[in-house]
Design a protein around this motif. Structure first.
Motif, PDB file in Angstrom:
ATOM      1  N   LYS A  46      68.887  93.710  47.336  1.00 57.92           N
ATOM      2  CA  LYS A  46      68.535  95.115  47.164  1.00 57.92           C
ATOM      3  C   LYS A  46      67.032  95.268  47.290  1.00 57.92           C
ATOM      4  N   VAL A  47      66.619  96.092  48.232  1.00 56.98           N
ATOM      5  CA  VAL A  47      65.204  96.354  48.469  1.00 56.98           C
ATOM      6  C   VAL A  47      65.045  97.856  48.599  1.00 56.98           C
ATOM      7  N   LEU A  90      62.222  75.881  46.455  1.00 58.77           N
ATOM      8  CA  LEU A  90      62.763  77.172  46.056  1.00 58.77           C
ATOM      9  C   LEU A  90      63.273  77.146  44.612  1.00 58.77           C
ATOM     10  N   GLY A  91      63.879  76.037  44.197  1.00 59.14           N
ATOM     11  CA  GLY A  91      64.364  75.919  42.816  1.00 59.14           C
ATOM     12  C   GLY A  91      63.223  75.907  41.812  1.00 59.14           C
ATOM     13  N   GLU A  92      62.143  75.176  42.131  1.00 55.57           N
ATOM     14  CA  GLU A  92      60.973  75.148  41.244  1.00 55.57           C
ATOM     15  C   GLU A  92      60.342  76.532  41.151  1.00 55.57           C
ATOM     16  N   TYR A 119      63.245  84.831  59.157  1.00 56.43           N
ATOM     17  CA  TYR A 119      63.714  85.932  58.310  1.00 56.43           C
ATOM     18  C   TYR A 119      64.608  85.416  57.190  1.00 56.43           C
ATOM     19  N   GLY A 120      65.453  84.447  57.492  1.00 58.24           N
ATOM     20  CA  GLY A 120      66.367  83.892  56.492  1.00 58.24           C
ATOM     21  C   GLY A 120      65.622  83.256  55.334  1.00 58.24           C
ATOM     22  N   THR A 121      64.471  82.656  55.588  1.00 59.05           N
ATOM     23  CA  THR A 121      63.676  82.038  54.534  1.00 59.05           C
ATOM     24  C   THR A 121      63.182  83.096  53.553  1.00 59.05           C
ATOM     25  N   VAL A 122      62.733  84.220  54.066  1.00 56.18           N
ATOM     26  CA  VAL A 122      62.242  85.301  53.199  1.00 56.18           C
ATOM     27  C   VAL A 122      63.410  85.917  52.419  1.00 56.18           C
ATOM     28  N   VAL A 123      64.570  86.055  53.048  1.00 55.53           N
ATOM     29  CA  VAL A 123      65.730  86.629  52.359  1.00 55.53           C
ATOM     30  C   VAL A 123      66.176  85.711  51.229  1.00 55.53           C
ATOM     31  N   ARG A 124      66.198  84.386  51.482  1.00 54.40           N
ATOM     32  CA  ARG A 124      66.564  83.438  50.415  1.00 54.40           C
ATOM     33  C   ARG A 124      65.551  83.512  49.276  1.00 54.40           C
ATOM     34  N   LEU A 125      64.278  83.632  49.601  1.00 55.55           N
ATOM     35  CA  LEU A 125      63.238  83.761  48.581  1.00 55.55           C
ATOM     36  C   LEU A 125      63.468  85.009  47.737  1.00 55.55           C
ATOM     37  N   MET A 126      63.760  86.133  48.380  1.00 57.98           N
ATOM     38  CA  MET A 126      63.962  87.376  47.639  1.00 57.98           C
ATOM     39  C   MET A 126      65.214  87.296  46.769  1.00 57.98           C
ATOM     40  N   ALA A 127      66.239  86.624  47.249  1.00 52.27           N
ATOM     41  CA  ALA A 127      67.453  86.450  46.446  1.00 52.27           C
ATOM     42  C   ALA A 127      67.169  85.598  45.218  1.00 52.27           C
ATOM     43  N   GLU A 128      66.378  84.545  45.371  1.00 53.19           N
ATOM     44  CA  GLU A 128      66.014  83.699  44.232  1.00 53.19           C
ATOM     45  C   GLU A 128      65.150  84.466  43.241  1.00 53.19           C
ATOM     46  N   LEU A 129      64.230  85.293  43.736  1.00 51.59           N
ATOM     47  CA  LEU A 129      63.394  86.102  42.843  1.00 51.59           C
ATOM     48  C   LEU A 129      64.252  87.093  42.062  1.00 51.59           C
ATOM     49  N   GLN A 130      65.234  87.676  42.726  1.00 49.00           N
ATOM     50  CA  GLN A 130      66.139  88.594  42.045  1.00 49.00           C
ATOM     51  C   GLN A 130      66.942  87.844  40.991  1.00 49.00           C
ATOM     52  N   GLY A 131      67.363  86.611  41.303  1.00 50.61           N
ATOM     53  CA  GLY A 131      68.089  85.794  40.342  1.00 50.61           C
ATOM     54  C   GLY A 131      67.226  85.366  39.171  1.00 50.61           C
ATOM     55  N   ALA A 132      65.911  85.294  39.380  1.00 45.79           N
ATOM     56  CA  ALA A 132      64.991  84.910  38.310  1.00 45.79           C
ATOM     57  C   ALA A 132      64.683  86.070  37.375  1.00 45.79           C
ATOM     58  N   GLY A 133      65.164  87.274  37.709  1.00 41.75           N
ATOM     59  CA  GLY A 133      64.959  88.406  36.816  1.00 41.75           C
ATOM     60  C   GLY A 133      64.018  89.469  37.348  1.00 41.75           C
ATOM     61  N   ALA A 134      63.621  89.380  38.613  1.00 37.49           N
ATOM     62  CA  ALA A 134      62.726  90.388  39.180  1.00 37.49           C
ATOM     63  C   ALA A 134      63.499  91.672  39.433  1.00 37.49           C
ATOM     64  N   SER A 135      62.992  92.775  38.911  1.00 34.86           N
ATOM     65  CA  SER A 135      63.684  94.047  39.098  1.00 34.86           C
ATOM     66  C   SER A 135      63.232  94.761  40.367  1.00 34.86           C
ATOM     67  N   SER A 136      61.983  94.572  40.755  1.00 36.73           N
ATOM     68  CA  SER A 136      61.508  95.167  42.007  1.00 36.73           C
ATOM     69  C   SER A 136      60.586  94.174  42.704  1.00 36.73           C
TER      70      SER A 136
END
Length: 148
Positions: A46-47, A90-92, A119-136
């Motif tokens: 979600k962006v 990415l896990g760290e 592009y896939g690298t940035v999408v995976r990063l954003m998914a991990e950030l969202q999983g870490a609790g980032a709301s925006s």
């Protein structure tokens, strides 16, 4: 001459009913296809995208930004304030951002990606950030006049 070796002909009445069995089969196949593909359509990161062109954001003095960078080789870095970091996996990165967000409730996360990173690298990063609790999550870009 009436019955000399000829078989009597029976006139059949034309059938006026439609055979709906093939239509039911097609409908069931389509139903299965839609049931399988529907969950795939709802996946994604979600962006909040801007609806018009916008001016650069002004940094809020009360909120410290967390800047996550991805270089051309796909290595991840976290910058909080003036502190940078060494390349990490990415896990760290997810663990570190989750730890930072648990200590600070009002932090914005900005992603800075090299233009040559996939592009896939940035999408995976954003998914991990969202999983870490980032709301925006925001994306850092440069205006076309700042090309190197």
């Amino acid at each position: 001459m009436k019955g000399m070796g000829m078989m009597p002909q029976h006139k059949r009445k034309p059938m006026s009913e439609i055979n709906v069995v093939p239509y039911i089969d097609v409908m069931l196949v389509l139903l299965v296809i839609f049931m399988v593909t529907a969950p795939m359509l709802t996946q994604g990161v979600k962006v909040d995208l801007p609806e018009t062109t916008s001016d650069p954001i002004q940094p809020d003095k009360n909120v410290e930004s967390i800047i996550v960078s991805v270089d051309a080789n796909g290595a991840y870095y976290v910058e909080v304030g003036d502190e940078g970091s060494d390349p990490m996996s990415l896990g760290e990165l997810r663990d570190r951002v989750a730890k930072i967000l648990s200590q600070r409730t009002s932090s914005e996360i900005l992603v800075r990606g090299d233009e040559h990173v996939e592009y896939g690298t940035v999408v995976r990063l954003m998914a991990e950030l969202q999983g870490a609790g980032a709301s925006s999550i925001g994306l850092i870009t440069e205006s076309p006049g700042n090309e190197k």
